[in-house]
Design a protein around this motif. Structure first.
Motif, short mmCIF file in Angstrom:
data_model
loop_
_atom_site.label_atom_id
_atom_site.label_comp_id
_atom_site.label_asym_id
_atom_site.label_seq_id
_atom_site.Cartn_x
_atom_site.Cartn_y
_atom_site.Cartn_z
N SER A 1 50.37 37.67 42.39
CA SER A 1 49.12 37.41 41.67
C SER A 1 48.69 38.61 40.83
O SER A 1 47.87 38.47 39.92
CB SER A 1 48.02 37.05 42.66
N TYR A 2 49.23 39.81 41.10
CA TYR A 2 48.86 40.99 40.33
C TYR A 2 49.83 41.24 39.19
O TYR A 2 49.62 42.15 38.38
CB TYR A 2 48.84 42.24 41.23
N LEU A 3 50.92 40.50 39.10
CA LEU A 3 51.97 40.77 38.12
C LEU A 3 51.46 40.67 36.69
O LEU A 3 51.63 41.60 35.89
CB LEU A 3 53.14 39.81 38.34
N LEU A 4 50.84 39.55 36.35
CA LEU A 4 50.45 39.32 34.96
C LEU A 4 49.43 40.36 34.49
O LEU A 4 49.55 40.91 33.38
CB LEU A 4 49.89 37.91 34.79
N THR A 5 48.43 40.65 35.34
CA THR A 5 47.41 41.61 34.95
C THR A 5 48.01 42.99 34.69
O THR A 5 47.70 43.65 33.70
CB THR A 5 46.34 41.72 36.05
N ARG A 6 48.90 43.42 35.59
CA ARG A 6 49.51 44.74 35.42
C ARG A 6 50.44 44.75 34.20
O ARG A 6 50.47 45.72 33.43
CB ARG A 6 50.30 45.12 36.68
N LEU A 7 51.17 43.67 34.00
CA LEU A 7 52.08 43.59 32.87
C LEU A 7 51.31 43.66 31.55
O LEU A 7 51.73 44.34 30.60
CB LEU A 7 52.92 42.32 32.94
N GLU A 8 50.18 42.94 31.46
CA GLU A 8 49.38 42.98 30.25
C GLU A 8 48.91 44.41 29.96
O GLU A 8 48.97 44.87 28.81
CB GLU A 8 48.16 42.06 30.40
N SER A 9 48.47 45.10 30.99
CA SER A 9 48.00 46.48 30.80
C SER A 9 49.12 47.38 30.32
O SER A 9 48.94 48.20 29.41
CB SER A 9 47.43 47.01 32.12
N GLU A 10 50.29 47.26 30.92
CA GLU A 10 51.42 48.12 30.54
C GLU A 10 51.93 47.77 29.15
O GLU A 10 52.39 48.66 28.41
CB GLU A 10 52.55 48.00 31.57
#
Length: 390
Positions: free
Chosen positions: A234-243
Motif C-alpha cells: 500500500s506504500y509503493l505508489l506513494t513512495r514511487l511518485e515521490s521518487e
C-alpha cells in the motif's frame, strides 16, 4: 549462498590468513628473544661436556672427535664448533663454511680455553640465537594454516562458479533470457502518454502533498511487513511518485523492478529469507515492497535500464538458488521499467513493469523482461504535442 554468507566467509578466511602471519612473526620474534638469552647457556653446557669428554678420551684419538660431534653434544642451537689443539686446528664442524656461519646476524660466537696436562685446547662455538629448526617449525605451521585457508577459498570460488553456471543454465524451460519490449511512440499510443505527462506535471506541482502516505484507515500498521521484512504494498505508489518527482527534478533515471514468483506462499518461512536477500541487493529497505500475493517490487534510484537488466539477471540467479535450495519447484520472473527521461506517473511505471513481469511469466524462455521506450520518438512526440498545444 547469499552475499551475506559470502562476506562472512571472506572475512573468516582473511582472518585465518592474518592470524597465520601474526603467528609466524610473533613466534619467530619470541624465539629470537629467548635465543639471545639462552645462547651463552648453550655454550657453557658445551664447554662442560667437552671437559668431560677430554677427561676420559685422549684428544688425539678418533673417538674424541666422534664424541664431540655426537648427538648428545651437538644440538639444533649449535651452528659450528672449532677446536684448536696446541695451536693447530684439530676439529671443525661442519667441515667447511664455518666462517660464513659465524658471520650470520642470527649467530653468537663464543670461545674458551681448556687447559690439560701438557696441552692447550681452545674451544670456539657459534650458537644460534634463532635456529633453522625453530624457523622451519613456525613456518610449517603457518604454511599449513595458509594452505588450508587457500583451499577453502578455492572451494568457495568453485562453488560460486558452479552455482552461477547452474543458475545461468538452469533446467529446460527455465533458462535465464532477457527480453526487451520496445515501446515505440505510435499514434494509437498517444493518449496514455499524454495522460502520463499531465499526471507527472500535476505531481510536480504537488510535491509537498505526495511525499508522505495519506492518513487512511486501510493502511497497515507500521512501515514493514513482519512476514517478509520489506514495506507494505500500500506504500509503493506513494513512495514511487515521490521518487519520480525527485528523479525528474534532478534529471536522474529510476528503474522499477517487479519480481514475481507464481505459486509463492508469502506466509512461508522462505518469505523472510527472500526478503533478506532482496534487502542485501537493493540496500534500502524503504525502497522494497511486497507486491500482490506472489511478488515484490523494488525502486532503484539512478539506475538505467541496461544496468537494471544486469542487476535483475544476478537477482534472478540468487533467488533461483534459494528456491532450489528449499526444493520449492518455483520459478522467478522479473519485469523492469525505467523513467528513461520521461515525466511519468507512478501508476504508469508500475503498469509497464507489471506488464513486463506478466510477459516474463508467460514466456518460459525469458526470465527477465524489460519495458523500454524509444527516447527519441518520445522527445519528438512531446515536442510536437507542446507545439500543437501552443
Amino acid at each position: 549462498m547469499n552475499h551475506r554468507h559470502i562476506s562472512i566467509t571472506t572475512v573468516i578466511i582473511s582472518g585465518v590468513f592474518t592470524a597465520a602471519v601474526i603467528f609466524l612473526a610473533a613466534g619467530i620474534a619470541d624465539d629470537y628473544k629467548k635465543g639471545l638469552v639462552n645462547a651463552k647457556a648453550y655454550f657453557d653446557r658445551l664447554s662442560a661436556r667437552t671437559v668431560t669428554i677430554i677427561s676420559h678420551t685422549p684428544v688425539e684419538s678418533h673417538q674424541f672427535a666422534a664424541d664431540i660431534c655426537s648427538e648428545s653434544v651437538l644440538t639444533d642451537n649449535i651452528a659450528a664448533i672449532t677446536i684448536k689443539y696446541n695451536g693447530q686446528n684439530f676439529l671443525e664442524y661442519p667441515p667447511e663454511g664455518s666462517n660464513t656461519i659465524f658471520s650470520s646476524p642470527l649467530v653468537n660466537t663464543y670461545s674458551t680455553q681448556i687447559g690439560t696436562a701438557g696441552s692447550n685446547i681452545i674451544l670456539t662455538a657459534a650458537i644460534y640465537t634463532l635456529s633453522p629448526a625453530s624457523i622451519f617449525s613456525r613456518t610449517r605451521i603457518a604454511f599449513i594454516i595458509i594452505l588450508t585457508g587457500t583451499l577453502a577459498a578455492s572451494l568457495l570460488l568453485g562453488y560460486l562458479y558452479l552455482s552461477e553456471r547452474i543458475c545461468a543454465e538452469g533446467t529446460p524451460g527455465t533458462d535465464i533470457k532477457t527480453t526487451v519490449v520496445q515501446q515505440n511512440q505510435q499514434p494509437d499510443e498517444t493518449e496514455p502518454v499524454v495522460k502520463a505527462v499531465i499526471e507527472g506535471q500535476s505531481a510536480l506541482s504537488q510535491l509537498n502533498n505526495t511525499t508522505e502516505p495519506e492518513n487512511d484507515e486501510t493502511l497497515p500498521e507500521g512501515l514493514f511487513s513482519p512476514v517478509s521484512g520489506v514495506g507494505w504494498e500500500s506504500y509503493l505508489l506513494t513512495r514511487l511518485e515521490s521518487e519520480l518527482i525527485r528523479a525528474a527534478s534532478s534529471e536522474q533515471d529510476l528503474s522499477l523492478f517487479i519480481i514475481r514468483i507464481p505459486g509463492f506462499n508469502r506466509d512461508a518461512e522462505i518469505s523472510k529469507e527472500i526478503g533478506h536477500y532482496l534487502i542485501d541487493q537493493f540496500i534500502f529497505t524503504d525502497m522494497l515492497f511486497e507486491y500482490k500475493k506472489d511478488g515484490f517490487a523494488a525502486i532503484k534510484l539512478n539506475e538505467s535500464l541496461d544496468t537494471a537488466i544486469e542487476m535483475a539477471e544476478n537477482i534472478h540467479a540468487g533467488l533461483t538458488a534459494i528456491l532450489r535450495g528449499r526444493n520449492t519447484g518455483l520459478t522467478v520472473s522479473i519485469g523492469i521499467s525505467s523513467r528513461s527521461v520521461r515525466i511519468i506517473s507512478g501508476e504508469r511505471l508500475i503498469s509497464e513493469a507489471n506488464r513486463a513481469a506478466d510477459h516474463a511469466i508467460e514466456d518460459t524462455e525469458s526470465a527477465v523482461v524489460a519495458f523500454k521506450v524509444n527516447p527519441e520518438k518520445y522527445r519528438k512526440y512531446i515536442s510536437d504535442f507542446s507545439g500543437n498545444k501552443s
